[in-house]
Design an enzyme around this catalytic site. Structure first.
Site, PDB file in Angstrom:
ATOM      1  N   ASP A 145      -3.331   2.669   7.995  1.00  0.00           N
ATOM      2  CA  ASP A 145      -2.094   3.112   7.342  1.00  0.00           C
ATOM      3  C   ASP A 145      -1.795   4.572   7.656  1.00  0.00           C
ATOM      4  OD1 ASP A 145      -1.968   0.571   6.319  1.00  0.00           O
ATOM      5  OD2 ASP A 145      -2.713   1.106   4.337  1.00  0.00           O
ATOM      6  N   GLU A 187      -2.078  -4.925  -2.309  1.00  0.00           N
ATOM      7  CA  GLU A 187      -1.798  -5.917  -1.271  1.00  0.00           C
ATOM      8  C   GLU A 187      -2.277  -7.337  -1.605  1.00  0.00           C
ATOM      9  OE1 GLU A 187       0.162  -5.537   1.231  1.00  0.00           O
ATOM     10  OE2 GLU A 187       0.242  -3.397   1.725  1.00  0.00           O
ATOM     11  N   HIS A 209       4.471   0.533   4.432  1.00  0.00           N
ATOM     12  CA  HIS A 209       3.119   0.290   3.922  1.00  0.00           C
ATOM     13  C   HIS A 209       2.055   0.588   4.974  1.00  0.00           C
ATOM     14  CE1 HIS A 209       2.031  -4.134   5.203  1.00  0.00           C
ATOM     15  NE2 HIS A 209       2.725  -3.526   6.145  1.00  0.00           N
ATOM     16  N   ASP A 237      -9.933  -0.642   3.777  1.00  0.00           N
ATOM     17  CA  ASP A 237      -8.755  -1.342   4.275  1.00  0.00           C
ATOM     18  C   ASP A 237      -9.025  -1.839   5.689  1.00  0.00           C
ATOM     19  OD1 ASP A 237      -6.117  -2.083   4.990  1.00  0.00           O
ATOM     20  OD2 ASP A 237      -5.226  -0.359   3.985  1.00  0.00           O
ATOM     21  N   ASP A 244      -6.951  -6.784   1.968  1.00  0.00           N
ATOM     22  CA  ASP A 244      -7.166  -7.316   3.306  1.00  0.00           C
ATOM     23  C   ASP A 244      -8.391  -6.734   4.011  1.00  0.00           C
ATOM     24  OD1 ASP A 244      -6.396  -4.897   4.583  1.00  0.00           O
ATOM     25  OD2 ASP A 244      -4.345  -5.564   4.881  1.00  0.00           O
ATOM     26  N   HIS A 293      -6.705  -1.805   7.779  1.00  0.00           N
ATOM     27  CA  HIS A 293      -5.794  -0.962   8.538  1.00  0.00           C
ATOM     28  C   HIS A 293      -5.939   0.488   8.089  1.00  0.00           C
ATOM     29  CE1 HIS A 293      -4.087  -5.022   7.928  1.00  0.00           C
ATOM     30  NE2 HIS A 293      -3.750  -4.935   9.203  1.00  0.00           N
ATOM     31  N   HIS A 310       0.804  -1.219   0.000  1.00  0.00           N
ATOM     32  CA  HIS A 310       0.000   0.000   0.000  1.00  0.00           C
ATOM     33  C   HIS A 310       0.835   1.265   0.000  1.00  0.00           C
ATOM     34  CE1 HIS A 310      -4.498   0.867   1.016  1.00  0.00           C
ATOM     35  NE2 HIS A 310      -4.054   1.619   0.023  1.00  0.00           N
ATOM     36  N   ASP A 325      -7.652  -2.087  -0.517  1.00  0.00           N
ATOM     37  CA  ASP A 325      -6.689  -3.061  -0.023  1.00  0.00           C
ATOM     38  C   ASP A 325      -7.398  -4.406   0.114  1.00  0.00           C
ATOM     39  OD1 ASP A 325      -5.079  -4.668   1.768  1.00  0.00           O
ATOM     40  OD2 ASP A 325      -4.048  -2.849   2.394  1.00  0.00           O
TER      41      ASP A 325
END
Length: 298
Positions: free
Chosen positions: A126, A270, A139, A122, A227, A124, A100, A225
């Protein structure tokens, strides 16, 4: 019909697990271009940005992990930015990661200097900086740097100062935050929809609020992303977190954004084929891109 430009950024320098540099190839193998062309779009593939392999950086004595690869990451993001800025006006870029950290180049390049909303989908946030990050992996830092926080070499990439206003950022699907990120997100006023809000409010209400927030902005960048999806349906990611978006929740979000004609540029990041099963994660990302760009059930 839209003019769509695909650009790969095979980056695995921003994190510790190898394999995500093969993400652009996996997504292409998942028939991204064919899927978008079948929807009537005119698609051109610009190939890949140059990213050094990590072994070559080790031989050059630049160290291992974390911030050691900052200059190589910065160079790849700068090339990404420059390629995007040189694309014809009106093109919708689809940037394929890679980890990312590529978003520091893709968001800045796709914005073309205009005020840009960012929808960060996402697990996360980030939103770490080098000072708050437990791992030092870049990332986990791109959104903070885009908002002007962190290392000056990344904040000023492509021009001095922040590229995005925190009030123009929305996070969706978040379920793993570091303590330092929480403080920065609250301090800067970033809108965050965790999986709790997804469960309580539902995707339609969240999408409606995001569309209303972003409606007046000249550009909106969606950074997706892999994930954010539950690992049971998308296993090919380096940082899986249980309890993510379901297949239908993710498609509904893309479909509602498509109905609003909201998005002007897109990241697909990702995807790690080494950890995947029969390229499942890459194929789902292609399907989600299709939903965002107009695929309909009926």
């Amino acid at each position: 019909m839209k003019r769509v430009a695909i650009l790969g950024v095979p980056m695995d320098l921003g994190q510790g697990r190898r394999g995500v540099d093969m993400g652009p190839s996996a997504i292409r193998y998942g028939r991204l271009q064919e899927t978008l062309e079948a929807l009537g779009h005119q698609v051109e593939d610009y190939g890949d940005v140059r990213v050094p392999v990590v072994e070559s950086l080790r031989r050059q004595g630049q160290g291992l992990g974390g911030m050691a690869y900052l200059e190589a990451i910065r160079a790849a993001c700068l090339e990404t930015l420059e390629v995007l800025r040189q694309m014809p006006p009106g093109v919708l870029p689809v940037v394929l990661g890679g980890d990312h950290s590529i978003a520091m180049g893709s968001v800045a390049g796709a914005s073309r200097g205009e005020r840009t909303g960012v929808v960060w989908v996402d697990a996360h946030a980030d939103f770490n900086t080098p000072e708050t990050s437990p791992s030092g992996n870049i990332h986990g830092m791109p959104l903070a740097h885009l908002c002007g926080l962190g290392d000056a070499r990344l904040v000023n990439l492509g021009g001095p100062g922040p590229k995005v206003r925190p009030e123009d950022v929305v996070l969706i699907g978040v379920r793993s935050l570091d303590r330092g990120e929480v403080g920065l997100l609250r301090e800067r006023g970033v809108t965050v929809y965790t999986m709790k809000e997804v469960d309580v409010l539902g995707i339609p209400a969240i999408a409606q609020a995001v569309i209303a927030k972003m409606r007046g902005l000249p550009r909106v960048h969606l950074s997706l992303d892999a994930d954010v999806l539950d690992p049971e349906i998308a296993p090919g990611v380096g940082t899986p977190v249980p309890g993510g978006l379901t297949y239908r929740e993710a498609h509904l979000l893309m479909e509602l954004f498509s109905d609003a004609d909201l998005v002007t540029s897109l990241d697909l990041v990702e995807v790690n084929p080494i950890l995947d099963v029969a390229n499942r994660t890459a194929r789902i990302m292609v399907e989600l891109a299709g939903s965002l760009l107009g695929k309909r059930i009926f």
